[in-house]
Design a protein around this motif. Structure first.
Motif, PDB file in Angstrom:
ATOM      1  N   ALA A 250       0.853  -1.188   0.000  1.00 14.99           N
ATOM      2  CA  ALA A 250       0.000   0.000   0.000  1.00 14.99           C
ATOM      3  C   ALA A 250       0.886   1.235   0.000  1.00 14.99           C
ATOM      4  N   LYS A 251       1.241   1.647  -1.188  1.00 17.11           N
ATOM      5  CA  LYS A 251       2.264   2.664  -1.358  1.00 17.11           C
ATOM      6  C   LYS A 251       1.926   3.975  -0.661  1.00 17.11           C
ATOM      7  N   GLY A 252       0.696   4.393  -0.848  1.00 18.41           N
ATOM      8  CA  GLY A 252       0.272   5.668  -0.281  1.00 18.41           C
ATOM      9  C   GLY A 252       0.547   5.742   1.201  1.00 18.41           C
ATOM     10  N   ILE A 253       0.253   4.666   1.881  1.00 15.95           N
ATOM     11  CA  ILE A 253       0.426   4.601   3.325  1.00 15.95           C
ATOM     12  C   ILE A 253       1.894   4.717   3.683  1.00 15.95           C
TER      13      ILE A 253
ATOM     14  N   LYS B 123      -6.195  11.703  -0.415  1.00 17.94           N
ATOM     15  CA  LYS B 123      -5.817  10.562  -1.245  1.00 17.94           C
ATOM     16  C   LYS B 123      -5.538   9.338  -0.366  1.00 17.94           C
ATOM     17  N   GLN B 124      -4.892   9.629   0.731  1.00 16.70           N
ATOM     18  CA  GLN B 124      -4.503   8.512   1.598  1.00 16.70           C
ATOM     19  C   GLN B 124      -5.665   7.968   2.422  1.00 16.70           C
TER      20      GLN B 124
ATOM     21  N   ASP C 218      -8.322   6.912   1.398  1.00 18.19           N
ATOM     22  CA  ASP C 218      -8.767   5.695   0.743  1.00 18.19           C
ATOM     23  C   ASP C 218      -7.901   4.507   1.125  1.00 18.19           C
ATOM     24  N   GLU C 219      -6.580   4.725   1.096  1.00 18.25           N
ATOM     25  CA  GLU C 219      -5.642   3.676   1.493  1.00 18.25           C
ATOM     26  C   GLU C 219      -5.896   3.285   2.944  1.00 18.25           C
TER      27      GLU C 219
ATOM     28  N   LYS D 160      -8.658   1.016   3.442  1.00 17.89           N
ATOM     29  CA  LYS D 160      -8.294  -0.370   3.135  1.00 17.89           C
ATOM     30  C   LYS D 160      -7.566  -0.991   4.318  1.00 17.89           C
ATOM     31  N   MET D 161      -6.658  -0.206   4.886  1.00 20.29           N
ATOM     32  CA  MET D 161      -5.883  -0.730   6.007  1.00 20.29           C
ATOM     33  C   MET D 161      -6.788  -1.076   7.163  1.00 20.29           C
TER      34      MET D 161
END
Ligand code: GDP
Ligand code: MG
Length: 439
Positions: free
Chosen positions: A355-358, A413-414, A416-417, A420-421
């Motif tokens: 999860a790149k954004g994170i 943006k994050q 959303d990430e 998911k987390m």
């Protein structure tokens, strides 16, 4: 891959409040297939599954509060056991130098690993000597010399006209004379095991009487690596195995079978071509890696002790129904903060590297404060419906929170990430995701 398949099996189990014998059998059938597919030796698989099954079917497990979790824990422990239980340390002679002989097929990574090992020893304040014992491959001596230069470790070579046995003998003497406490002898390999190779290795062995005979095997070759280890072990009495190329997409079979088949512990794992890509092999870490859990097991323990499960379940329900908002986000952040520094928690979560954004967020506790400020600067509507936050609103939020538009953009943006987390996280808390809904 193995990890994905095992995770599937476990997510089914995890969602269950009660586990029946049939559930266990079903899960073990899948574990068995997953292991076989990962190229684990079939005898090893059979024994492994039998053991796990026996322990899982016991009354304490079935009646426990979270049977699925208990079974995952059993699998984790048995995997660890399979790989030797605890870390097998490098030998150390009480009459220095400690002599380490490297063996293995051509291309397995002997020369590279010799250099890496020298570097590790050097970091531990030792004075290693590298020995160029492969006189057959034209560039082998040079390769070791380049490595030695790079890490400032002396390389002992007598060119390619002296026998490797004599080179090894003189090298050990050289180390004694110069107060060097480890001798690492790089040797030649062949494409296949043959008499000549073994004979030479045995002779070197007889002459230097090594404290360690490390067999270097390529993890990518799976079952073959194990066969190679078995053949070498019959002739040479290995003291340990180095598994290389674990950075590639090896299927895990070698790591899981070597110890069980040969009785020989894995002492080091190589995870790349770079000089510092070698680490002592930790069975328990490898087990969690295979289970795709990072340090998830310890995280679960922490979480169960710290997290309000009712709240976690409510969050999860919200996320399932896509009702998760910035308000929930703030509250969830509070919960997560109770577990410790956020970056450590992220490291422990499986899949988080992806999860790149994170990862880019690199949240430390100070940044978390800024994130909270941004969320507090949102209107009620914005928190509930992040999609309405247009450019003008972003500017206003940035000003209000004393941050920048870029930071606000990034957070949204994050978000959303993060969703998911959190989803993954709540799933772990035993609330049950899709799997429990189905069952
Ligand atoms: P040797 O013939 O056994 O001495 O093998 P070498 O040390 O020369 O390595 C053979 C090749 O494997 C080289 O290209 C190394 O860079 C590469 N190699 C060795 N260890 C690793 C590893 O852990 N990961 C990766 N990706 N490549 C490795
Ligand atoms: Mg070599």
């Amino acid at each position: 891959g193995l990890t994905g398949r095992l995770q599937n099996v476990f997510s089914k189990l995890r969602g269950k409040g009660k586990v029946s014998e049939e559930d266990v059998n079903e899960a073990m059938r899948e574990v068995r297939l997953a292991l076989l597919e990962a190229d684990v030796n079939f005898k090893v698989v059979k024994e492994f599954v039998a053991k796990v099954k026996e322990k899982s079917i016991g009354k304490e497990v079935m009646d426990s509060f979270t049977p699925g979790m208990v079974i995952i824990d059993i699998v984790n422990k048995e995997l660890t056991e399979l790989m030797g239980g605890s870390q097998a340390k490098l030998a150390k002679s009480n009459k220095p130098p400690t002599v380490i002989m490297m063996a293995g097929l051509q291309g397995a990574g002997k020369t590279t690993t010799s250099g890496k090992l020298a570097k590790l020893l050097q970091k531990g304040n030792h004075r290693p000597l590298l020995v160029a014992g492969d006189i057959y491959r034209p560039a082998a001596i040079k390769q070791l010399q380049v490595l030695g230069e790079q890490i400032k470790v002396p390389v002992f070579s007598l060119g390619d006209q002296t026998s490797p046995v004599e080179i090894a003998r003189q090298a050990v003497q050289h180390a004694k004379d110069n107060g060097l406490d480890y001798v690492i002898i790089d040797t030649a390999g062949r494409l296949h095991i043959d008499e000549e190779l073994m004979e030479e290795l045995k002779q070197i062995h007889n002459v230097v009487n090594p404290d360690e005979v490390l067999l270097v095997v390529d993890a990518m070759t799976g079952q073959d690596a194990v066969n190679v280890a078995e053949s070498f072990n019959k002739q040479l009495e290995l003291t340990g195995v180095v598994l290389t190329k674990l950075d590639g997409d090896s299927r895990g079979g070698a790591a899981l079978s070597v110890k069980a088949v040969t009785g020989c512990p894995i002492k080091f794992a190589a995870l790349g071509e770079k000089i510092d890509a070698l680490e002592p092999f930790h069975p328990e870490r490898m087990a969690s890696r295979i289970l795709g859990m990072g340090d998830m097991l310890s995280l679960i323990e922490k979480a169960q002790a710290n997290i309000d499960t009712d709240k976690a379940k409510e969050m999860e329900r919200k996320m399932r129904n896509a009702e998760f908002t910035f308000d929930d986000f703030l509250e969830q952040m509070d919960q997560v903060k109770k577990l410790g520094p956020i970056d450590q928690i992220l490291d422990m979560l499986p899949g988080m590297n992806k999860a790149k954004g994170i990862k880019d967020l690199k949240v430390d506790d100070k940044q978390m404060g800024r994130v909270e400020a941004i969320v507090h600067s949102m209107t009620k509507a914005e928190k509930q419906q992040p999609e309405i936050i247009n450019h003008n609103r972003r500017k206003r939020i940035a000003t209000g929170s004393g941050t920048s538009v870029a930071e606000v953009n990034r957070l949204i943006k994050q978000f959303d990430e993060m969703r998911k987390m959190m989803k993954q996280f709540s799933g772990m808390m035993g609330g049950g995701g899709k799997a429990s809904k189905k069952n």
